[in-house]
Design an enzyme around this catalytic site. Structure first.
Site, mmCIF file in Angstrom:
data_model
loop_
_atom_site.group_PDB
_atom_site.id
_atom_site.type_symbol
_atom_site.label_atom_id
_atom_site.label_comp_id
_atom_site.label_asym_id
_atom_site.label_seq_id
_atom_site.Cartn_x
_atom_site.Cartn_y
_atom_site.Cartn_z
ATOM 1 N N GLU B 328 0.839 -1.203 0.000
ATOM 2 C CA GLU B 328 0.000 0.000 0.000
ATOM 3 C C GLU B 328 0.869 1.246 0.000
ATOM 4 O O GLU B 328 0.559 2.222 0.692
ATOM 5 C CB GLU B 328 -0.935 0.012 1.205
ATOM 6 C CG GLU B 328 -1.852 -1.197 1.265
ATOM 7 C CD GLU B 328 -2.974 -1.013 2.280
ATOM 8 O OE1 GLU B 328 -4.138 -0.971 1.848
ATOM 9 O OE2 GLU B 328 -2.690 -0.912 3.487
ATOM 10 N N CYS B 412 -11.364 2.417 5.215
ATOM 11 C CA CYS B 412 -10.713 3.596 5.786
ATOM 12 C C CYS B 412 -10.963 4.838 4.936
ATOM 13 O O CYS B 412 -11.003 5.949 5.457
ATOM 14 C CB CYS B 412 -9.214 3.358 5.936
ATOM 15 S SG CYS B 412 -8.432 2.684 4.468
#
Lengths: 648, 648
Positions: B328, B412
Site C-alpha cells: 500500500e 478507511c
C-alpha cells in the site's frame, strides 16, 4: 499385464492425421543451438534440482515413519497449501531425469529415483491411494476437496514420471505403484453407482492417463481420462457438492468462479480460454490426446476454437500466456500488460505440449509455429543460461526488480522446463506410414524407422541464428517418402532445394508445410532457406499496453533491450520507424547469439529540472542501442528490460 | 481541567511563520464548485456511512455485553485482521459528522454519536485502555503487538473524533473518555523506567495528540506525541523486542522491513519517502505539527527533504501516491504505473493534511499547490458524485474493470474523504498577527477576526472552471492588513488588481504568494486572473510508464478520457503534438464541468485481420474526442479510462 509399445495397427478409418512423434531418444543434439542447452540441463539442472528438493524438504514428505515435521504443515486456514502437491514436483523431476537416462546412463541419478520410488511404494495405502502429504497428515481427508487440493494433479505427474522411468530403464516398480494408484482412482470415481462423480480441478491426470494407456494399452486407463474430460463442467457442479459435504459454502470459493479451473461449462462448449493458464493448457492437451485416441472430432473442434482464441487474442508475442497473477491466468481478451505479465513458465511449456499434440492430429503450421515461439522465447526464458536459476513469471518489461531465483516456494516451473528440454527431441519430427514431418529446425541427428526402413536425418544449421538449413538423408536403400517440412509462419521468403534443384514452394504448401514426395537415396539433400530480416512488429490496436510500441523479432526469436547493454533504462529509448537494425552474431554473449544493433533516440533528463511533470516533452538525443534475444535476459548484471519499445 | 482555546500569546521567538488556519466553521461554501460537494457529503455521505457501519457490523464490536459474534473474529493465523481497527472507522465518521454540526445542527446525527460514545465509555477498561476489539476478544493481548495491530492508530482516530465533537457541541463526555485513554498510554509508554519504549507502527496518534494538546493545553499530550516521533526508528527496534516476547521471530515479518512503517531509522535521518503511504503522510503531518509546536527546525528540515522527494520523484500527476498494492505504498523513485496505481484515497487526503501543516510553518506555495492538486484530483476521485460510492485505489488508467463500491472490507477511505470535505473550509485561509493568507480559490464567504477586527472575505468565482476570482472585503473600520495570496504554481500568467489598479505581481511575490500590504476599507476588492489554457504535460524521462504519453490539465484540474464519451477505449487514441484542445463548460456533465474537446487519431482494427501481431502499425483515422475532469470518472457507464494519453 502386457505392455504393447506400438498400437499402430488399428483398422477403423480415422478422422484425423495420425502422426506419431519420433521419440526424443532418437534425436541427438550434436551441435548447434540446442546442444549446450540440453547438456546444461542434463549435467547441471537435473542434479541441482534434486539437491534443491532435498534442501527444501520436499523429499522429507516421504519420511512416512517419522512424525510430521513442521515443514509438513497441516492444511492452512485458507484451505490452501503447497504441501499437498510436493509429489508433483519430484514426479516431474523423475520424468525430466528419466528422459536423459537412455542415452546418458547415470547410476547416481537412477539410485536417487529408485530411493524415491521405494519410499512412495512404502507409503502407498493398501487400497492404492497415493499422496504423500495426505497419507502423512490428513488420511481421513483424502478425496474431500478436489477443488483445491490437487491430489490427482500430483498423481498425474507421478504417472508421467513412472512412464518415463520405465521407458528409460525398463524398471517396472514405479509403474506398478502408479497402476495401482490408477486402479484406486477407477474404483473411486466414475459414473457407475457408488462412485464419486468428481474430477480434479487442476487438470493433469487426464493427459497422464493417456500416456499410461499408450504404454499399457489398458482401455480402462483411456476410459478414465475420457470420463474426467467428459464430466468436467457438468452442472450442478461436483465442487459445490463436495464443498457442502465439508460443511462449507460454495459461495465462499476464493476464486469466485469454476472458470478458474475450466469447469464452468462442459469442455466442448468452451470457446474462450479462461482461468488458470497451466490448468487450461493441460486440459486442452488432454482434449487433443482424446480427440486423437478416441477419434473424436468434437474435442478437436473445441480445441481449434480455443487455440484460435488464444493465438488471436490472448498470447504474448513471446508465447507467454496468462497475464494475471491473481488467478495465475487469463483475464479479458487483449489484456497483455508487460510489467505485470504473469506468463508463467509452466504455462508456456504446457502450450508447447498442447500445440505439439494438435500438430499430430492436424498437421498445420499454426500449431508448430506456436511451439517454436514458446521454445525460443517464453518457455526458454524460464531457465538461466547456467541451468540453475529460474523465472516463474516471465515479464516483458522490468525496471530491474525481476531477478532469477534458485528455488521457489511453488517450484512447479523448474522441473517443467527441465522435462521439456530433456525431451525436446520428440518435438522435431513426426512420422506416419511413409511420411515424415519436420516441425522444428536446429542442428541434430535423428534416426528413425519408417515402414521397416532405417532413416537417418541430419540437420546442419545454425538456426535460429542463421537462415540456412541443410537436411541430409541417410538411407540403407532407395525409398519413396513424403517429407512435410514446416515453413515457419514468420517467414515471408522461404526457398527449398532438393539436391540442388529449387522447388516451387507455393505449389507444394499444405497448411504451412511444404510437401515433397519422391524416391530418396542415401546422401540426398534438402536445403531450406528462411530469410530472416529483422522484423518490426506491432500489436493489435485493442492491446492498449502496446500502443505506439514496437517489438523486434528475427526469425523465431523475439528481442529485448537490457539496461546492462545500453547504460540506461530501455524505457528511455525512442525507436524511429525508419531505423536500420543490423543483426550481428556476438560470440561473447552467453555462449553466442545474434544481437541487433541500431540507432535510437534517448529521452534526456539533463535539462529537465527538479519537477516530475513539465509542459514540454523531454529532449531526445541520438545514440546507438543493442537488443538481445529475450530468452537470454537477466543472465548478466541486473537492470531494466523491455520487449515492447517506444516508437517515435 | 481548563480548555484554553487560544494559546497564541507565547513569548519566545519562533523559528517559523506561525499561521493559524481559519476554522472551517467560519468558511461557508455558498456557491461555486464546493457548494454541491459539501452539501452532498453532509446530507448523503454522513448518514449513509453510519448506515454502512451498522449494516457491516462495525458498530457490533461495541456490544460489550454480548458474546463475540462470528463477525468479531479472533486474530487470524496471519496475525492480521481488520477487526481491531474498527474503532478508527467510527472515530473518523464521528469526526466527519462533527464538522457539519456547528453550522448544520442535526439531533439525529448527534444522538447516533452519543450512542457510540456511551458504548465506548461503557467498554473502556478501568485503567483507561480503549480498543473495542481487544477488550471484547483478547484483553490479555493488548499492547503485545504494536507492529501489526493498530491500537494507538485506532485511539488516534477516536481522539480526533472526540476533539471535533467537543468543538462542535461542547459535550465533554467523549473527550473525557479519550483523555483517560491518553492518560493510560502515558502510564504505559515512554522513556521512564518501567514503561514500554514502544510506538505504534501505524502512525496517527501522534497528530491526534497534537490536536488534543491544542485543545487542552496539557503539555503531557504534546510530550507524548514528541516521544512517539522521537522514539520512532531507534535501533534495536522495539518491534523486534515485542516480537520475541510473543515467541515469534522478527525475521518472519510479513512486510520484511520496518521501512513499511517509516521505522527503519530515526525520522530526522529519513530522506526518501518509503513504505505504506498513509502511514508516511500521517507521520510527516505529526512531524510538521511538532516542528510547529516545539519550534523544532530539525523536524521541519526532515519534512522539507521528504516533501521534495515526494513531489519531485514519487507523486502521480493527480496527487495520488503510493503506487504499489503489495505494501500500500512506495516502491522505487519514478515508479508510477498507471493501470496498477494503488494511490489510495486516504494517502491523497493525508498528503493534504501534511502539506497544509507545512504551509502554516512556511508559507510556500509548493505546499498549497500539492494541497490543491489532491483536492481537485487524486483525493476527490475517491468519492462519487452521488456521495455514496467510493474508490480505495485511484488508478490513472483502466480497461473498465474498476468500479466504485458502496463499501469496502477495509473502509478507511470513505470516512477519510468525508472528514476532509466536511472540514474543507479550514484549508482556505490562515491568519497571523495582521496577515491573512489565501491558499485556495473557490466561491465562499469567510468571517474571521484578526487583531480584534472582524473581517469578511467573499470569493466570487467559478474557479476552477474559470480564471477570474473576485475577493471582496467586509470591514467594520479601515484596517492595515497584509494579504498573502497564493499564485498557483501551474499558472504561467496571473494578474492581480486592487480596487481596479493592477499590481506588479513579480515584485510582490514571496515563495509563490503575492503580498499586498495596505490599509483596507470596507468594500475593497482584490481581483485575480489565473490564465488557464489547456496544458499538455509530460512526465520526467525516468517515468518509463509515461514514455510518449501526454496528460491534459487545465488550471488545477487533471483530465482523463472515458470510453463512455468516445465510444472506444481511450487507449486507441493518438494525440498529435499540435492538436487544438478547446475547453467548454458542459452543464449536463454531473452537475456541470469544463470538458476539453479536440481532434485525435484512432488506431483502427478494421483492416487488421485475425492476428495479434503484425509487421505494420495499425492504420489511424481522424476523429474528435472529449476529456473530462479526472475526479469525475466512473460516475457514468462503465468503461475504460486513461489519464496519460498516447502521443503520436
Amino acid at each position: 499385464m502386457s505392455l504393447p509399445q506400438n498400437k499402430a495397427a488399428e483398422v477403423k478409418p480415422r478422422a484425423f492425421e495420425r502422426f506419431v512423434p519420433v521419440d526424443h531418444t532418437r534425436v541427438a543434439f550434436d551441435g548447434g543451438f540446442w546442444q549446450s542447452w540440453s547438456e546444461t540441463v542434463r549435467s547441471v539442472t537435473i542434479p541441482t534440482q534434486h539437491r534443491r528438493l532435498e534442501e527444501e524438504g520436499f523429499l522429507e514428505v516421504l519420511d512416512f515413519e517419522k512424525p510430521p515435521s513442521p515443514l509438513v504443515r497441516p492444511i492452512q486456514p485458507s484451505g490452501l497449501s503447497m504441501q499437498h502437491f510436493f509429489d508433483s514436483d519430484f514426479g516431474k523431476w523423475i520424468e525430466a531425469a528419466s528422459y536423459t537416462l537412455k542415452n546418458h546412463p547415470d547410476p547416481d541419478i537412477e539410485a536417487k529415483i529408485d530411493a524415491i520410488v521405494e519410499r512412495l511404494e512404502h507409503g502407498q495405502m493398501p487400497d492404492g491411494y497415493l499422496n504423500s502429504w495426505f497419507i502423512r497428515r490428513e488420511p481421513d481427508k483424502r478425496w474431500t476437496n478436489l477443488r483445491d487440493l490437487h491430489e490427482m494433479y500430483s498423481m498425474g505427474h507421478l504417472i508421467e514420471g513412472a512412464v518415463a522411468y520405465f521407458e528409460a530403464t525398463g524398471k517396472r516398480r514405479f509403474l506398478d505403484v502408479m497402476i495401482r494408484a490408477v486402479d484406486h482412482i477407477i474404483d473411486t470415481f466414475g459414473t457407475e453407482p457408488g462412485k464419486l462423480r468428481g474430477y480434479d480441478a487442476h487438470e493433469e491426470v487426464e493427459l497422464a492417463l493417456v500416456k499410461l494407456y499408450r504404454l499399457t494399452g489398458d482401455p480402462r486407463h483411456l476410459k478414465l481420462a475420457t470420463y474426467f474430460v467428459d464430466e468436467r463442467g457438468r452442472m450442478p457442479s461436483y465442487f459445490d457438492e463436495e464443498t457442502r459435504r465439508r460443511g462449507e459454502n460454495p459461495a465462499d470459493y476464493v476464486y469466485g468462479t469454476y472458470a478458474y479451473s475450466q469447469a464452468h461449462m462442459p469442455v466442448r462448449n468452451q470457446t474462450q480460454v479462461v482461468g488458470h493458464a497451466v490448468r487450461a493448457m493441460y486440459l486442452f492437451s488432454a482434449m487433443a490426446d482424446l480427440a486423437y485416441e478416441n477419434d473424436d472430432p468434437s474435442l478437436k473442434h473445441a480445441c481449434d476454437r480455443l487455440f484460435d482464441n488464444l493465438i488471436g487474442r490472448q498470447l504474448y508475442i513471446t508465447g507467454g500466456l496468462g497475464p494475471s497473477a491473481s488467478n495465475e491466468g487469463f483475464t479479458r481478451e487483449y489484456d497483455l500488460p508487460n510489467t505485470t505479465a504473469y506468463a508463467e513458465t509452466c504455462a508456456a511449456v504446457a502450450l508447447g505440449l498442447w500445440s505439439h499434440r494438435m500438430a499430430q492430429l492436424d498437421l498445420d503450421s499454426k500449431f508448430t509455429d506456436a511451439l517454436e515461439t514458446i521454445l525460443f522465447n517464453g518457455a526458454l526464458s524460464g531457465i538461466s543460461r547456467d541451468g540453475e536459476h529460474y523465472f516463474y513469471e516471465n515479464v516483458l518489461e522490468s525496471h530491474g526488480q525481476h531477478r532469477r531465483w534458485k528455488w521457489h516456494y511453488c517450484p512447479c516451473c523448474p522441473t517443467n522446463i527441465a522435462r521439456f528440454i530433456t525431451s525436446l527431441g520428440q518435438y522435431f519430427y513426426s512420422a506416419k506410414r511413409d511420411e515424415i514431418a519436420v516441425h522444428l529446425y536446429g542442428a541434430n541427428t535423428a534416426e528413425l524407422e519408417i515402414q521397416g526402413q532405417f532413416v537417418r536425418l541430419r540437420q546442419e544449421t545454425s538456426y535460429p541464428w542463421d537462415k540456412d538449413v541443410l537436411l541430409a538423408l541417410g538411407l540403407v536403400a532407395p525409398t519413396r517418402l513424403t517429407f512435410r517440412l514446416r515453413i515457419p509462419g514468420w517467414c515471408r521468403n522461404a526457398r527449398l532445394w532438393v539436391n540442388g534443384e529449387q522447388m516451387d514452394l507455393g505449389a507444394s504448401l499444405e497448411k504451412g508445410y511444404a510437401v515433397v514426395n519422391r524416391e530418396w537415396v542415401d546422401g540426398d539433400e534438402i536445403r531450406l532457406t528462411f530469410e530472416m530480416p529483422v522484423e518490426r512488429l506491432y500489436a493489435h490496436p485493442a492491446v492498449g499496453e502496446d500502443a505506439q510500441r514496437v517489438a523486434l523479432k528475427r526469425g523465431p526469436v523475439v528481442y529485448c533491450v537490457e539496461e546492462t547493454d545500453i547504460g540506461t533504462e530501455p524505457q528511455r529509448l525512442r525507436i524511429s520507424a525508419d531505423t536500420n537494425l543490423t543483426p550481428r552474431f556476438d560470440e561473447t554473449l552467453l555462449g553466442g547469439a545474434v544481437v541487433l544493433e541500431g540507432e535510437a533516440l534517448e529521452a534526456d533528463a539533463e535539462d529537465w529540472g527538479p519537477t516530475l511533470y513539465c509542459n514540454r516533452p523531454p529532449s531526445l538525443k541520438g545514440r546507438t542501442f543493442k537488443a538481445i534475444p529475450y530468452h537470454l535476459w537477466a543472465n548478466r548484471d541486473e537492470g531494466a528490460m523491455q520487449v515492447w519499445l517506444t516508437e517515435k
